[in-house]
Design an enzyme around this catalytic site. Structure first.
Site, mmCIF file in Angstrom:
data_model
loop_
_atom_site.group_PDB
_atom_site.id
_atom_site.type_symbol
_atom_site.label_atom_id
_atom_site.label_comp_id
_atom_site.label_asym_id
_atom_site.label_seq_id
_atom_site.Cartn_x
_atom_site.Cartn_y
_atom_site.Cartn_z
ATOM 1 N N GLN A 138 -12.966 -1.507 2.616
ATOM 2 C CA GLN A 138 -12.790 -0.061 2.689
ATOM 3 C C GLN A 138 -11.402 0.384 2.211
ATOM 4 O O GLN A 138 -10.481 -0.424 2.099
ATOM 5 C CB GLN A 138 -12.995 0.427 4.123
ATOM 6 C CG GLN A 138 -14.437 0.344 4.602
ATOM 7 C CD GLN A 138 -14.608 0.962 5.971
ATOM 8 O OE1 GLN A 138 -14.608 0.274 6.979
ATOM 9 N NE2 GLN A 138 -14.746 2.278 6.015
ATOM 10 N N HIS A 139 -11.305 1.673 1.920
ATOM 11 C CA HIS A 139 -10.051 2.402 1.738
ATOM 12 C C HIS A 139 -9.330 2.189 0.402
ATOM 13 O O HIS A 139 -8.498 3.007 0.032
ATOM 14 C CB HIS A 139 -9.037 2.065 2.845
ATOM 15 C CG HIS A 139 -9.539 2.195 4.236
ATOM 16 N ND1 HIS A 139 -10.048 3.379 4.745
ATOM 17 C CD2 HIS A 139 -9.617 1.288 5.248
ATOM 18 C CE1 HIS A 139 -10.400 3.183 6.011
ATOM 19 N NE2 HIS A 139 -10.147 1.938 6.340
ATOM 20 N N ASP B 261 -17.389 -2.320 4.278
ATOM 21 C CA ASP B 261 -17.668 -3.606 4.919
ATOM 22 C C ASP B 261 -18.126 -3.478 6.363
ATOM 23 O O ASP B 261 -19.061 -4.184 6.785
ATOM 24 C CB ASP B 261 -16.470 -4.542 4.811
ATOM 25 C CG ASP B 261 -15.150 -3.921 5.235
ATOM 26 O OD1 ASP B 261 -15.146 -2.791 5.770
ATOM 27 O OD2 ASP B 261 -14.110 -4.568 5.033
#
Length: 477
Positions: free
Chosen positions: A72-73, A233
């Site tokens: 992520q991110h 995830d």
């Protein structure tokens, strides 16, 4: 002949691919390839690893659908031609910590951010990395025409022809609710982007991936393999574990992650709980702790035993370890927010000065720290049904057996698996089959641990945790 689907986990360290039967979830084959180290990575390295992992897993020639789960991110910036502007900043790149503080203050504080997007941004969030880019690399920020996440970019590359020079246009970028909810500029509650927050961070607007529904088709590869929307995830792991509403996934990795499938969005102004969405249309409030399996590593090293030895010792000691408590803040702590804290051992007596007592107190301290995260999520109102215990630390028999007494709910420990890739594969099967819910994949080898809770363990831990609240790391000399 069974229909096959593939799931990809493009994680920080590696790319993993599983190929499973669409109807049953039976594992057919799998592959893996490493990612380069660091917190700043050229996205082309992910694509190369994906090619290698797909090849190791036997390719996609006989696969009907594929979906990508990813870390992520991460910030992936593209120019007007679809070229990568600069190496991607990953979730664990902390250079944007000051940018996060700036953005929180500019909007008026944590409550305003929680109301806007369900979370208070920290350095891991994409929105903070965009502010860092605008401040420190203004030319790169000015060239940025589109912003996407690691899984979005890989899905886009798969649709454009994996291994060829062709690629779709920027308007073909897609994502899903789960991954979009970690950007800091998409609202799970509203189901919409907050473009004003993106512009506040980057300094101008940009193309953002279209947010697909949980089972919506994301297109096809040039060879006709159907593409799922993919997800982040944590949402993929919950899907791979068949987590249902009220189920809490507790991942005991280097850090600890506690997330719950919930029917209502969360908005915690303290920032303790991140108000993410999941991959099924529900929500996934999440808490992260800094100290988990590494606490076991440290005590095993201190006692001169391996992890099996540590587990055996812990199970020899009584519940509560005779009053010995380990507060496991070895690297500071995020939940609660005590970045300068250190670990502590309290209650050492002649009776508790044994390896078994220290081993037991370590396992209980680790679990009490995760239980603090569970309490923060449960405060959102969704009743806790059970815990699904995963991650490297869950391989410890002591962690599995003691967890139910500390967490106070039934604990299920599935066998070790690639849960993120499995979730992506299950999503691919869902896209292929259609319908309102993913196909049920029967679980096997799951250990169920039920025990009467021992509230005294958490009470004693809470007392010591507060005693250490004012402690800070010693100054360097």
């Amino acid at each position: 002949m069974a229909t096959l689907v593939a799931g990809v986990d493009s994680s920080t360290q590696a790319c993993k691919v599983v190929v499973r039967e669409a109807d049953t979830g039976r594992l057919v084959r799998e592959g893996r390839a490493a990612h380069p180290p660091g917190t700043e990575v050229a996205p082309a390295a992910w694509e190369q690893a994906l090619r290698q992992a797909l090849a190791a897993a036997g390719g996609l020639d006989d696969v009907a659908a594929v979906a990508v789960g990813g870390q992520q991110h991460g910030m992936v910036c593209l120019d007007d031609d679809g070229a990568v502007v600069r190496p991607a900043l990953l979730w664990n790149d902390t250079r944007s910590a000051a940018a996060a503080a700036e953005l929180v203050a500019e909007l008026g504080g944590g409550q305003e951010w929680a109301d806007a997007v369900g979370s208070v941004p920290v350095a891991s969030f994409t929105v903070t990395k965009l502010r860092w880019l605008a401040t420190h690399e203004p030319d790169a920020a000015a060239r940025t025409a589109a912003v996407c996440l690691p899984h979005d970019w890989l899905t886009w590359r798969l649709a454009g022809g994996l291994g060829t020079d062709g690629r779709p246009g920027l308007d073909a970028l897609v994502t899903d609710r789960g991954d979009a909810s970690g950007t800091g500029y998409w609202s799970p509650a509203q189901g919409a982007y907050r473009s004003d927050l993106l512009e506040r961070a980057l300094g101008h607007g940009a193309v953002l991936p279209r947010v697909l529904g949980p089972a919506e088709q994301a297109g096809q590869t040039p060879d006709g393999v159907l593409l799922g929307p993919g997800t982040g995830d944590n949402a993929a792991a919950a899907l791979g574990l068949s987590a249902e509403v009220g189920d809490v996934v507790v991942s005991v990795g280097t850090s600890g992650v506690v997330s719950m499938v919930a029917t209502t969005p969360s908005a915690d102004p303290t920032g303790t709980v991140a108000g993410f969405a999941d991959a099924t249309g529900h929500f996934l409030p999440l808490v992260c702790t800094l100290n988990a399996a590494q606490v076991l590593d440290a005590t095993a090293r201190l006692l001169g035993v391996d992890h099996d030895g540590l587990s055996r010792l812990a199970l020899e000691a009584p519940a509560g370890a005779g009053g010995l408590v380990v507060v496991p803040y070895l690297e500071g702590e995020r939940t609660p927010d005590r970045p300068d804290a250190t670990g502590a051992v309290h209650g050492l007596t002649q009776a508790t000065a044994t390896p078994a007592h220290l081993a037991r107190a370590t396992v209980e301290g680790l679990l009490c720290g995760l239980a603090d995260g569970l309490d923060a999520i449960a405060a959102g109102g969704t009743p806790v049904r059970r815990v699904l215990l995963v991650g490297g630390g869950a391989r410890s028999a002591a962690v599995r057996e003691i967890a139910a007494t500390v967490l106070g709910v039934p604990v299920l420990a599935p066998p070790p698996a690639e849960t993120v890739a499995d979730g992506a594969a299950r999503q691919a099967a869902w896209v292929l089959a259609g319908g309102d819910a993913p196909p049920p994949w029967p679980a096997s080898g799951v250990e169920v641990h039920e025990a009467d809770p021992v509230p005294a363990v958490r009470r004693r831990y809470a007392e010591v945790r507060e005693l250490t609240a004012s402690r800070v790391a010693p100054a360097a000399t």
